[in-house]
Design an enzyme around this catalytic site. Structure first.
Site, PDB file in Angstrom:
ATOM      1  N   ALA A  57     -11.600  -9.532   2.622  1.00  9.94           N
ATOM      2  CA  ALA A  57     -11.273 -10.633   3.537  1.00  9.94           C
ATOM      3  C   ALA A  57      -9.884 -11.197   3.284  1.00  9.94           C
ATOM      4  CB  ALA A  57     -12.320 -11.740   3.416  1.00  9.94           C
ATOM      5  N   GLY A  58      -9.009 -10.387   2.700  1.00 10.14           N
ATOM      6  CA  GLY A  58      -7.633 -10.816   2.487  1.00 10.14           C
ATOM      7  C   GLY A  58      -6.804 -10.642   3.742  1.00 10.14           C
ATOM      8  N   SER A  59      -5.484 -10.593   3.586  1.00  6.28           N
ATOM      9  CA  SER A  59      -4.595 -10.496   4.743  1.00  6.28           C
ATOM     10  C   SER A  59      -4.807  -9.192   5.500  1.00  6.28           C
ATOM     11  CB  SER A  59      -3.135 -10.621   4.296  1.00  6.28           C
ATOM     12  OG  SER A  59      -2.806  -9.632   3.345  1.00  6.28           O
ATOM     13  N   CYS A  81       0.814  -1.212   0.000  1.00  4.62           N
ATOM     14  CA  CYS A  81       0.000   0.000   0.000  1.00  4.62           C
ATOM     15  C   CYS A  81       0.846   1.260   0.000  1.00  4.62           C
ATOM     16  CB  CYS A  81      -0.953   0.007   1.191  1.00  4.62           C
ATOM     17  SG  CYS A  81      -0.133  -0.027   2.797  1.00  4.62           S
ATOM     18  N   ASN A  82       2.136   1.153   0.304  1.00  7.21           N
ATOM     19  CA  ASN A  82       2.952   2.370   0.296  1.00  7.21           C
ATOM     20  C   ASN A  82       4.292   2.217  -0.414  1.00  7.21           C
ATOM     21  OD1 ASN A  82       4.487   0.986   2.256  1.00  7.21           O
ATOM     22  ND2 ASN A  82       3.293   1.907   3.918  1.00  7.21           N
ATOM     23  N   ARG A  83       4.390   1.228  -1.299  1.00  5.04           N
ATOM     24  CA  ARG A  83       5.613   1.125  -2.100  1.00  5.04           C
ATOM     25  C   ARG A  83       5.395   0.233  -3.318  1.00  5.04           C
ATOM     26  NH1 ARG A  83       9.956   0.520   0.634  1.00  5.04           N
ATOM     27  NH2 ARG A  83       8.957   0.642   2.681  1.00  5.04           N
ATOM     28  N   GLN A 110       5.372  -5.576  11.228  1.00  2.00           N
ATOM     29  CA  GLN A 110       5.782  -6.893  10.742  1.00  2.00           C
ATOM     30  C   GLN A 110       5.103  -7.300   9.441  1.00  2.00           C
ATOM     31  OE1 GLN A 110       6.260 -10.074  13.687  1.00  2.00           O
ATOM     32  NE2 GLN A 110       5.556  -8.649  15.241  1.00  2.00           N
TER      33      GLN A 110
END
Length: 455
Positions: free
Chosen positions: A190-192, A50-52, A115
């Site tokens: 509903a993913g990670s 989401c940020n790279r 993490q």
């Protein structure tokens, strides 16, 4: 050949640019396929979060490989190459290794110490491996990076302060609406990330969680896991989203879709049936955005997107933990590079020993021709003696050259061996290609730079 990294992240670009560069698995496969069409690139993988967005590649030449990767990302994003380079950073050889180790350790995250990025690195490698786009170099680099990340989190306290992006978003939400305990939430996706959001909401004492997902079976599995925390939870398809918003206090959306999945109409319909005025907090963790930008203009609706999250003061990591993590990364980088340099000299040492063995066999054949009546036991003793002499003569220089090769610039010792013993480079390359331990990688001391594709 050496490892080249081309990346854009929250540290170098605004969220709007990251949205343009965001990729799903299909995009990533296309990008890598395009990059690998060039003879200058032999291995590649994409790390997209989401940020790279980062591409790691094994290249034959620095500038040529850089141009190929930059152009492919430019074409994918629709940005001009000139605009893209304003936000890009480039790392090469040692600097690329150090960067990936730091990323896997959570040192380069928006929330230092989190993490989640370790799992993202693991998935990036697994995807590239399944598509057969990584070879020995990126395989070994990725495996070592994962090991370094695990070591940092197990040996330091960096993860105690390293809350996830979800945690930061929920902290902001609580500042707006107060404690989440006893409230109702909707998790979209509903993913990670969705599972992580549900876990964090459970820890915050949320009373009820509705899961909305395109795949209802997957949504039901997450809802079942949530109920394991003693929290009421059900799963629904996307067309049930508007009525679920009516009773919701907080929404966390993190689907990874390429376009908004929470529309202005959805929120309008949901709020139209609210009995009493209340605030609705929507945490949009999607990249690109999951929530229509117009939703933020609705009265009583407070949208927390990645732009807002990245402006928040993140959890402060204790200096000692951060220093300890950086120290581990520095040590692991040095050990990894030393190992690579030794691996590079190993084919030369093997070729030298093979050359010596060939000379011994040729001389023994000559002995057989000159003394055909030599007793076999005497002949064996002569052969063993000659081999022992050769082994003893080669032992010290070959052990020493491996020791010397582990230091920066150590490849010059392998070159000296090849020159002194007239070892054919093709023979050395053939040995390198047949040895599992050999690694392709010329660790040149190239600088870490932050742009310049246009020269």
């Amino acid at each position: 050949m050496s490892v080249l990294l081309f990346g854009v992240s929250h540290r170098s670009a605004p969220v709007s640019v990251l949205e343009q560069l965001s990729t799903d698995e299909s995009d990533q496969a296309k990008i890598i396929a395009e990059v690998l069409r060039s003879s200058l690139v032999t291995e590649a993988m994409v790390l997209s979060t989401c940020n790279r967005v980062e591409i790691y590649a094994v290249v034959e030449a620095f500038h040529g490989g850089l141009s190929v990767i930059g152009q492919v990302l430019s074409d994918h994003s629709g940005m001009s190459l000139q605009d893209l380079t304003k936000y890009a950073y480039v790392r090469y050889a040692e600097a690329a290794v150090e960067h990936l180790f730091a990323v896997a350790s959570g040192l380069d995250s928006a929330v230092v110490g989190e993490q989640q990025v370790l799992g993202q690195v693991r998935r990036a490698y697994a995807s590239a491996e399944s598509n057969h786009t990584v070879g020995r170099t990126l395989h070994e680099l990725s495996q070592r990076a994962l090991a370094v990340g695990k070591r940092v989190h197990s040996e330091t306290g960096i993860d105690r302060a390293g809350a996830s992006v979800v945690s930061v978003a929920l902290d902001v939400a609580e500042k707006k609406v107060g404690p989440l305990a006893g409230r109702s939430a909707v998790v979209v996706g509903a993913g990670s990330m969705g599972a992580l959001a549900a876990t964090q909401l459970a820890r915050a004492g949320i009373e009820r969680i509705h899961v909305v997902n395109r795949s209802l079976p997957r949504g039901k599995r997450l809802a079942e896991n949530i109920r394991g925390y003693g929290i009421a939870a059900e799963a629904y398809p996307f067309d049930h989203l508007p009525p679920l918003l009516t009773d919701a206090d907080i929404v966390v959306s993190c689907t990874g879709a390429v376009r908004p999945v929470v529309s202005l109409a959805d929120v309008h319909r949901g709020l139209a049936h609210v009995r009493e005025p209340k605030d609705l907090v929507i945490c949009d963790l999607g990249m690109p955005r999951d929530v229509d930008a117009a939703v933020a203009g609705l009265p009583g609706v407070f949208v927390i997107d990645m732009d807002r999250i990245l402006r928040e003061p993140t959890a402060k990591t204790a200096t000692s933990d951060a220093d300890a993590a950086r120290s581990i990364v520095a040590t692991e980088v040095a050990n990894y590079l030393a190992g690579q340099r030794v691996a590079e000299v190993t084919p030369t040492v093997t070729a030298l020993r093979q050359r010596a063995a060939d000379v011994v066999e040729a001389e023994l054949l000559r002995l057989d021709n000159r003394l055909p009546g030599l007793d076999s036991s005497h002949r064996d003793e002569v052969a063993n003696t000659v081999r022992r002499v050769v082994d003893k003569l080669l032992h010290a220089p070959t052990v020493r050259v491996k020791q010397l090769a582990s230091a920066p610039g150590g490849d010059s010792y392998a070159e000296a061996l090849r020159e002194l013993f007239e070892l054919d480079q093709h023979a050395v390359d053939a040995v390198a290609g047949s040895e599992l331990g050999a690694v392709s990688g010329d660790e040149l001391a190239a600088p870490a730079i932050d742009l310049d594709l246009t020269e």
